[in-house]
Design an enzyme around this catalytic site. Structure first.
Site, short mmCIF file in Angstrom:
data_model
loop_
_atom_site.label_atom_id
_atom_site.label_comp_id
_atom_site.label_asym_id
_atom_site.label_seq_id
_atom_site.Cartn_x
_atom_site.Cartn_y
_atom_site.Cartn_z
N ASP A 13 6.06 -2.17 2.18
CA ASP A 13 5.58 -2.67 3.47
C ASP A 13 6.74 -3.32 4.23
O ASP A 13 7.34 -4.29 3.74
CB ASP A 13 4.47 -3.71 3.26
CG ASP A 13 3.17 -3.08 2.77
OD1 ASP A 13 3.08 -1.83 2.72
OD2 ASP A 13 2.23 -3.84 2.46
N GLY A 41 -3.44 1.40 -3.21
CA GLY A 41 -3.65 1.55 -4.65
C GLY A 41 -2.92 0.46 -5.42
O GLY A 41 -3.51 -0.22 -6.27
N ALA A 42 -1.64 0.29 -5.13
CA ALA A 42 -0.84 -0.72 -5.84
C ALA A 42 -1.41 -2.11 -5.60
O ALA A 42 -1.50 -2.92 -6.54
CB ALA A 42 0.62 -0.64 -5.39
N ASN A 43 -1.81 -2.40 -4.37
CA ASN A 43 -2.36 -3.74 -4.08
C ASN A 43 -3.62 -4.00 -4.92
O ASN A 43 -3.82 -5.10 -5.44
CB ASN A 43 -2.75 -3.86 -2.60
CG ASN A 43 -1.56 -3.75 -1.66
OD1 ASN A 43 -0.42 -3.84 -2.09
ND2 ASN A 43 -1.83 -3.53 -0.37
N ASP A 222 -2.88 -14.18 7.05
CA ASP A 222 -2.45 -12.77 6.89
C ASP A 222 -3.59 -12.00 6.24
O ASP A 222 -3.95 -12.27 5.09
CB ASP A 222 -1.19 -12.73 6.00
CG ASP A 222 -0.66 -11.32 5.79
OD1 ASP A 222 -1.27 -10.36 6.29
OD2 ASP A 222 0.38 -11.19 5.10
N ASP A 228 -8.06 -4.86 -0.06
CA ASP A 228 -7.55 -4.40 -1.36
C ASP A 228 -7.81 -5.45 -2.43
O ASP A 228 -8.17 -5.13 -3.57
CB ASP A 228 -6.05 -4.11 -1.29
CG ASP A 228 -5.74 -2.99 -0.31
OD1 ASP A 228 -6.62 -2.13 -0.12
OD2 ASP A 228 -4.64 -2.99 0.26
O1 RIB Z 1 -4.34 -2.34 2.85
C1 RIB Z 1 -3.05 -2.81 3.13
C2 RIB Z 1 -2.05 -1.77 2.79
O2 RIB Z 1 -2.22 -0.67 3.65
C3 RIB Z 1 -0.60 -2.21 2.99
O3 RIB Z 1 -0.05 -2.80 1.84
C4 RIB Z 1 0.08 -0.93 3.40
O4 RIB Z 1 0.98 -0.45 2.46
C5 RIB Z 1 -1.02 0.06 3.70
O5 RIB Z 1 -1.13 0.99 2.71
#
Ligand code: RIB
Length: 279
Positions: A13, A41-43, A222, A228
Site C-alpha cells: 500500500d 487477503g493479507a490484511n 484511518d 478486512d
Molecule cells: O481493504 C484495504 C485494502 O484494499 C488495502 O490494504 C489495499 O491493498 C487494497 O487491497
C-alpha cells in the site's frame, strides 16, 4: 481450534495522507507518504493471526523487490506461508489517498495477484475478490465480496458473505441493508452480514441473529482495512468457537480504525479488554 486458510491478495500500500482527496485535474499539497503492507487477503490473515487463530495463507507475490518483504511480513505475523507462491513480475500495489476524516480512495494494480488460483482442501476458507474466485474445497467458506463483482455472481456454496453496504448494493441492487441481506441469502449465501461502518452491521442468519447491531463509538483516523479486520476477526472467532463472532469482529474493527495502516491490527488481549469495558 479449527484452521483458517486465507486465499487472496497481497499488496504493497502506497498511502498518501492528505487534507482532502483531490478532484480530477486538481493538485493538493502537504501530504504525508507511507509504504505499508496491504492487500485484502493479507490484511484478513494478519488480523486473524493477531487474534489467536491458526492461519495458512495462499496467494502470489511477484519476484520484484516487494515480494520478499511481503512474504517475510506474513511469516513474522506467525502465518504459514507455504501456500504463497512467487511468480514472475510485480507484486500487487494499491495507491491509497486518505483524507483528514480517515476516508479513503484506492486504485489497484493487481500484479502477481492475477496469477492466483484457489487449490487444496481447507477447513475454514476465507476469500475476497481481488484474486480470481472459484469456490475452494472447504468445510466452511467465508466470502468478502470486495471489490464487488461487475458481473452476475452466484453465492451458492458460500456459508458467510460479508460485504460492506456499497458492495451489498452492487451485488443485489438493494440500498437498504435489511433487503440486501435477504437478497444475498436468496442468492445462495448461508448467512449475510453487511457492514455499515460507523452505523454498525446488519445481520442475517437464524431468526435470533437477524437485525441491526450498532457500532462501538470510537474516533476513526484511518478506515483502510477496517472491513478486512472485521472479516479476519470474524473468521478467527468462528475458528475458536466464540459465542458471538459478530460482536468480537465489531470490537476488533472499532479498535483498528483508531490506528493508521491496514495491518495495524489489535491483539486478542486488546479486543477482550475492549469488550469487557464496552460490551
Ligand atoms: O481493504 C484495504 C485494502 O484494499 C488495502 O490494504 C489495499 O491493498 C487494497 O487491497
Amino acid at each position: 481450534m479449527r484452521t483458517l486458510s486465507v486465499l487472496g491478495s497481497v499488496n504493497i500500500d502506497l498511502v498518501l495522507a492528505t487534507k482532502r482527496i483531490p478532484d480530477v485535474g486538481e493538485t493538493v499539497g502537504g501530504g504525508k507518504f507511507q509504504r505499508l503492507f496491504g492487500g485484502k487477503g493479507a490484511n484478513q490473515a494478519v488480523a486473524a493471526a493477531a487474534l489467536g487463530a491458526r492461519v495458512r495463507f495462499f496467494g502470489c507475490v511477484g519476484d520484484d523487490e516487494y515480494g520478499p518483504f511481503a512474504r517475510e511480513n506474513l511469516c513474522e505475523r506467525g502465518i504459514d506461508v507455504r501456500g504463497l507462491k512467487t511468480v514472475e513480475g510485480a507484486t500487487g500495489v494499491a495507491l491509497i489517498l486518505l483524507d483528514a476524516q480517515g476516508r479513503n480512495s484506492i486504485a489497484l494494480a493487481p500484479g502477481a495477484n492475477a496469477h492466483f488460483r484457489p487449490a487444496g482442501t481447507h477447513d475454514i476458507a476465507v476469500m475476497q475478490l481481488e484474486t480470481h474466485y472459484e469456490r475452494p474445497r472447504a468445510k466452511t467458506l467465508i466470502l468478502n465480496p470486495a471489490p464487488a463483482p461487475a458481473r452476475k455472481f452466484s453465492l451458492r456454496g458460500v456459508d458467510f458473505v460479508i460485504p460492506n453496504q456499497i458492495e451489498a448494493e452492487q451485488l443485489t441492487g438493494c440500498k437498504d441493508p435489511r433487503k440486501a441481506v435477504q437478497a444475498l441469502e436468496r442468492m445462495g449465501a448461508g448467512r449475510a452480514i453487511v457492514t455499515l461502518g460507523a452505523r454498525g452491521v446488519w445481520c442475517g442468519g437464524e431468526v435470533h441473529e437477524r437485525g441491526a447491531r450498532p457500532a462501538f463509538r470510537v474516533r476513526a483516523v484511518d478506515t483502510v482495512g477496517a472491513g478486512d479486520c472485521f472479516v479476519g476477526a470474524f473468521a478467527a472467532a468462528l475458528a475458536k468457537g466464540h459465542p458471538d463472532p459478530v460482536l468480537f469482529a465489531q470490537a476488533a474493527a472499532a479498535l483498528q480504525v483508531t490506528r493508521r495502516g491496514a495491518q495495524n491490527v489489535p491483539s486478542l488481549a486488546e479486543v477482550e479488554g475492549f469488550l469487557r469495558k464496552h460490551a
